[in-house]
Design a protein around this motif. Structure first.
Motif, PDB file in Angstrom:
ATOM      1  N   PRO A 108       0.818  -1.213   0.000  1.00 48.51           N
ATOM      2  CA  PRO A 108       0.000   0.000   0.000  1.00 48.51           C
ATOM      3  C   PRO A 108       0.855   1.267   0.000  1.00 48.51           C
ATOM      4  N   SER A 109       0.286   2.289  -0.653  1.00 46.96           N
ATOM      5  CA  SER A 109       0.891   3.615  -0.651  1.00 46.96           C
ATOM      6  C   SER A 109      -0.261   4.603  -0.599  1.00 46.96           C
ATOM      7  N   ARG A 110      -0.243   5.494   0.387  1.00 48.43           N
ATOM      8  CA  ARG A 110      -1.401   6.407   0.532  1.00 48.43           C
ATOM      9  C   ARG A 110      -1.497   7.382  -0.634  1.00 48.43           C
ATOM     10  N   SER A 111      -0.339   7.799  -1.164  1.00 49.63           N
ATOM     11  CA  SER A 111      -0.388   8.726  -2.302  1.00 49.63           C
ATOM     12  C   SER A 111      -0.968   8.026  -3.527  1.00 49.63           C
ATOM     13  N   MET A 112      -0.520   6.771  -3.754  1.00 45.37           N
ATOM     14  CA  MET A 112      -1.030   6.005  -4.895  1.00 45.37           C
ATOM     15  C   MET A 112      -2.530   5.761  -4.740  1.00 45.37           C
ATOM     16  N   ASN A 113      -2.941   5.353  -3.542  1.00 43.90           N
ATOM     17  CA  ASN A 113      -4.346   5.035  -3.318  1.00 43.90           C
ATOM     18  C   ASN A 113      -5.235   6.254  -3.574  1.00 43.90           C
ATOM     19  N   SER A 114      -4.871   7.391  -2.975  1.00 44.64           N
ATOM     20  CA  SER A 114      -5.719   8.582  -3.144  1.00 44.64           C
ATOM     21  C   SER A 114      -5.749   9.034  -4.600  1.00 44.64           C
ATOM     22  N   LEU A 115      -4.611   8.920  -5.298  1.00 42.79           N
ATOM     23  CA  LEU A 115      -4.611   9.371  -6.691  1.00 42.79           C
ATOM     24  C   LEU A 115      -5.459   8.442  -7.566  1.00 42.79           C
ATOM     25  N   ILE A 116      -5.387   7.145  -7.312  1.00 42.54           N
ATOM     26  CA  ILE A 116      -6.220   6.217  -8.098  1.00 42.54           C
ATOM     27  C   ILE A 116      -7.706   6.500  -7.846  1.00 42.54           C
ATOM     28  N   LEU A 117      -8.067   6.724  -6.589  1.00 45.89           N
ATOM     29  CA  LEU A 117      -9.476   7.040  -6.276  1.00 45.89           C
ATOM     30  C   LEU A 117      -9.875   8.380  -6.909  1.00 45.89           C
ATOM     31  N   GLY A 118      -8.966   9.341  -6.853  1.00 47.77           N
ATOM     32  CA  GLY A 118      -9.260  10.674  -7.408  1.00 47.77           C
ATOM     33  C   GLY A 118      -9.376  10.642  -8.920  1.00 47.77           C
ATOM     34  N   LEU A 119      -8.433   9.987  -9.579  1.00 44.87           N
ATOM     35  CA  LEU A 119      -8.471   9.931 -11.053  1.00 44.87           C
ATOM     36  C   LEU A 119      -9.760   9.293 -11.545  1.00 44.87           C
ATOM     37  N   ASN A 120     -10.240   8.316 -10.787  1.00 51.57           N
ATOM     38  CA  ASN A 120     -11.432   7.610 -11.240  1.00 51.57           C
ATOM     39  C   ASN A 120     -12.729   8.386 -11.051  1.00 51.57           C
ATOM     40  N   MET A 121     -12.623   9.643 -10.612  1.00 46.92           N
ATOM     41  CA  MET A 121     -13.786  10.540 -10.705  1.00 46.92           C
ATOM     42  C   MET A 121     -13.938  10.996 -12.159  1.00 46.92           C
ATOM     43  N   TRP A 122     -12.874  10.836 -12.949  1.00 49.78           N
ATOM     44  CA  TRP A 122     -12.929  11.220 -14.358  1.00 49.78           C
ATOM     45  C   TRP A 122     -13.219   9.985 -15.208  1.00 49.78           C
ATOM     46  N   GLU A 123     -13.383  10.175 -16.521  1.00 53.54           N
ATOM     47  CA  GLU A 123     -13.825   9.089 -17.404  1.00 53.54           C
ATOM     48  C   GLU A 123     -12.647   8.368 -18.039  1.00 53.54           C
ATOM     49  N   ASN A 124     -12.815   7.081 -18.258  1.00 52.57           N
ATOM     50  CA  ASN A 124     -11.903   6.295 -19.092  1.00 52.57           C
ATOM     51  C   ASN A 124     -10.445   6.380 -18.633  1.00 52.57           C
ATOM     52  N   VAL A 125     -10.257   6.142 -17.349  1.00 58.28           N
ATOM     53  CA  VAL A 125      -8.907   6.199 -16.751  1.00 58.28           C
ATOM     54  C   VAL A 125      -8.319   4.781 -16.725  1.00 58.28           C
ATOM     55  N   THR A 126      -7.083   4.645 -17.174  1.00 57.94           N
ATOM     56  CA  THR A 126      -6.414   3.334 -17.153  1.00 57.94           C
ATOM     57  C   THR A 126      -5.190   3.420 -16.254  1.00 57.94           C
ATOM     58  N   VAL A 127      -5.153   2.527 -15.276  1.00 54.75           N
ATOM     59  CA  VAL A 127      -4.070   2.533 -14.282  1.00 54.75           C
ATOM     60  C   VAL A 127      -3.251   1.242 -14.418  1.00 54.75           C
ATOM     61  N   HIS A 128      -1.942   1.395 -14.591  1.00 58.23           N
ATOM     62  CA  HIS A 128      -1.015   0.258 -14.568  1.00 58.23           C
ATOM     63  C   HIS A 128      -0.118   0.444 -13.354  1.00 58.23           C
ATOM     64  N   ILE A 129       0.182  -0.649 -12.669  1.00 63.98           N
ATOM     65  CA  ILE A 129       1.080  -0.571 -11.506  1.00 63.98           C
ATOM     66  C   ILE A 129       2.161  -1.639 -11.650  1.00 63.98           C
ATOM     67  N   ILE A 130       3.418  -1.193 -11.627  1.00 69.60           N
ATOM     68  CA  ILE A 130       4.513  -2.166 -11.535  1.00 69.60           C
ATOM     69  C   ILE A 130       4.937  -2.179 -10.074  1.00 69.60           C
ATOM     70  N   GLY A 131       4.746  -3.318  -9.432  1.00 65.37           N
ATOM     71  CA  GLY A 131       5.088  -3.433  -8.019  1.00 65.37           C
ATOM     72  C   GLY A 131       5.325  -4.885  -7.672  1.00 65.37           C
ATOM     73  N   ASN A 132       5.616  -5.139  -6.440  1.00 63.60           N
ATOM     74  CA  ASN A 132       5.924  -6.523  -6.073  1.00 63.60           C
ATOM     75  C   ASN A 132       4.738  -7.229  -5.439  1.00 63.60           C
ATOM     76  N   ASN A 133       3.595  -6.589  -5.448  1.00 60.43           N
ATOM     77  CA  ASN A 133       2.453  -7.172  -4.753  1.00 60.43           C
ATOM     78  C   ASN A 133       1.710  -8.161  -5.639  1.00 60.43           C
ATOM     79  N   THR A 134       0.968  -9.029  -4.994  1.00 62.07           N
ATOM     80  CA  THR A 134       0.202  -9.996  -5.776  1.00 62.07           C
ATOM     81  C   THR A 134      -1.235  -9.535  -5.984  1.00 62.07           C
ATOM     82  N   ASN A 135      -1.659  -8.535  -5.216  1.00 66.31           N
ATOM     83  CA  ASN A 135      -3.061  -8.113  -5.299  1.00 66.31           C
ATOM     84  C   ASN A 135      -3.182  -6.594  -5.356  1.00 66.31           C
ATOM     85  N   ILE A 136      -4.228  -6.133  -6.033  1.00 68.25           N
ATOM     86  CA  ILE A 136      -4.582  -4.727  -5.945  1.00 68.25           C
ATOM     87  C   ILE A 136      -5.520  -4.547  -4.751  1.00 68.25           C
TER      88      ILE A 136
END
Ligand code: CP
Length: 296
Positions: A162-190
């Motif tokens: 988890p990253s609070r900056s990443m989380n808030s930005l993903i939630l914020g961006l998705n107030m807009w239309e047709n947003v595509t998010v890619h994450i390169i990380g070591n986690n197995t789950n979003i």
């Protein structure tokens, strides 16, 4: 407008657009509103370290005519390890000592506990790994300012969840239309909260490159902390990797360690210092709305 800004979703799109419009006025905003918070006091409770968030929230308030009190270290308050004073008792005195309060806390629940008793406006400056709403407002503003749009954005995050900056930005961006998010990380789950959005997780840059149909679509590369302490994940984004993304600009909430090498500072598409400097204007605009100096 909501009185407590704990999630980026506590701001509406209309409020965010107003914040962007005000932030676009840059230093002129401080000239016009330099006395608007006269005799007002902000309490800034930084119970976790901060440079940019703390200084910009204090500076913005003072440039608007107000004054500030607060802590930069939890051990200087009664909420530290000796007394463990609960958030409700803290909140009850904030109501009379301050006109607005800002808190950063390592415990994600602390701000919610504080909000149960505070009557004054409250701003989260980061609650544990959960959210960092003012950072997301700055990031949204910076993306809009630099690319001209928030709809149809393709963003690549590099960093661990988890990253609070990443989380808030993903939630914020998705107030807009047709947003595509890619994450390169070591986690197995979003995160569960992202499941309804167009969010894809990869384990390496090669994994992403093999899957991505058009690297030219990526307009923002957002680098956040890579938490090596919890794994053996040591990926560092390189100039060679960046050359694969002809239309991308690099954002980073800072501070950085080795995940963002200093040689990127000299690349004209590195805009993380612009992003940090946008912070004071965005946070000033938020105060003006939250303190009812400006209404929509
Ligand atoms: N981006 C950010 O939150 O920076 P600080 O930790 O320095 O406030």
């Amino acid at each position: 407008m909501k009185k407590a800004i704990i999630s980026i979703k506590d701001l509406t799109k209309l409020e965010l657009f107003k914040i962007f419009e005000l932030a676009d006025r840059r230093t002129e905003l401080f000239h016009e509103y330099c006395n608007s918070l006269n005799h007002k006091i902000v309490g800034t409770l930084f119970f976790q370290p901060s440079t940019r968030t703390q200084l910009s929230l204090q500076s913005a308030f003072m440039k608007l005519g107000g004054q500030q009190i607060g802590f930069s270290n939890i051990e200087d308050s009664r909420s530290g390890n000796t007394y463990h004073e609960n958030m409700e008792d803290l909140g009850r005195v904030l109501n009379t000592y301050c006109d607005v309060a800002v808190m950063r806390h390592y415990d994600e629940n602390a701000i919610y506990e504080l909000a149960t008793v505070t009557d004054i406006p409250l701003i989260s400056a980061g609650n544990g790994n959960d959210e960092h709403p003012t950072q997301a407002a700055i990031d949204l503003y910076t993306i809009k300012r630099e690319t001209g749009h928030l709809d149809n954005i393709h963003i690549l995050f590099i960093g661990t969840i988890p990253s609070r900056s990443m989380n808030s930005l993903i939630l914020g961006l998705n107030m807009w239309e047709n947003v595509t998010v890619h994450i390169i990380g070591n986690n197995t789950n979003i995160l569960p909260a992202w499941k309804k959005y167009n969010v894809h997780l990869y384990h390496s840059i090669n994994d992403f490159i093999k899957t991505c149909q058009d690297l030219k679509q990526i307009e923002i590369i957002y680098i956040t902390e890579i938490k090596n302490s919890t794994s053996n994940y040591n990926y560092v984004f390189t100039e060679k990797d960046f050359a694969l993304f002809p239309n991308a600009k690099i954002l980073c909430p800072l501070p950085r360690t080795k995940e963002l090498p200093k040689y990127f500072d000299y690349n004209q598409n590195s805009i993380y210092f612009n992003q940090a400097n946008n912070g004071i204007f965005v946070r000033a605009a938020l105060y003006l709305l939250l303190m009812n100096v400006i209404t929509i």
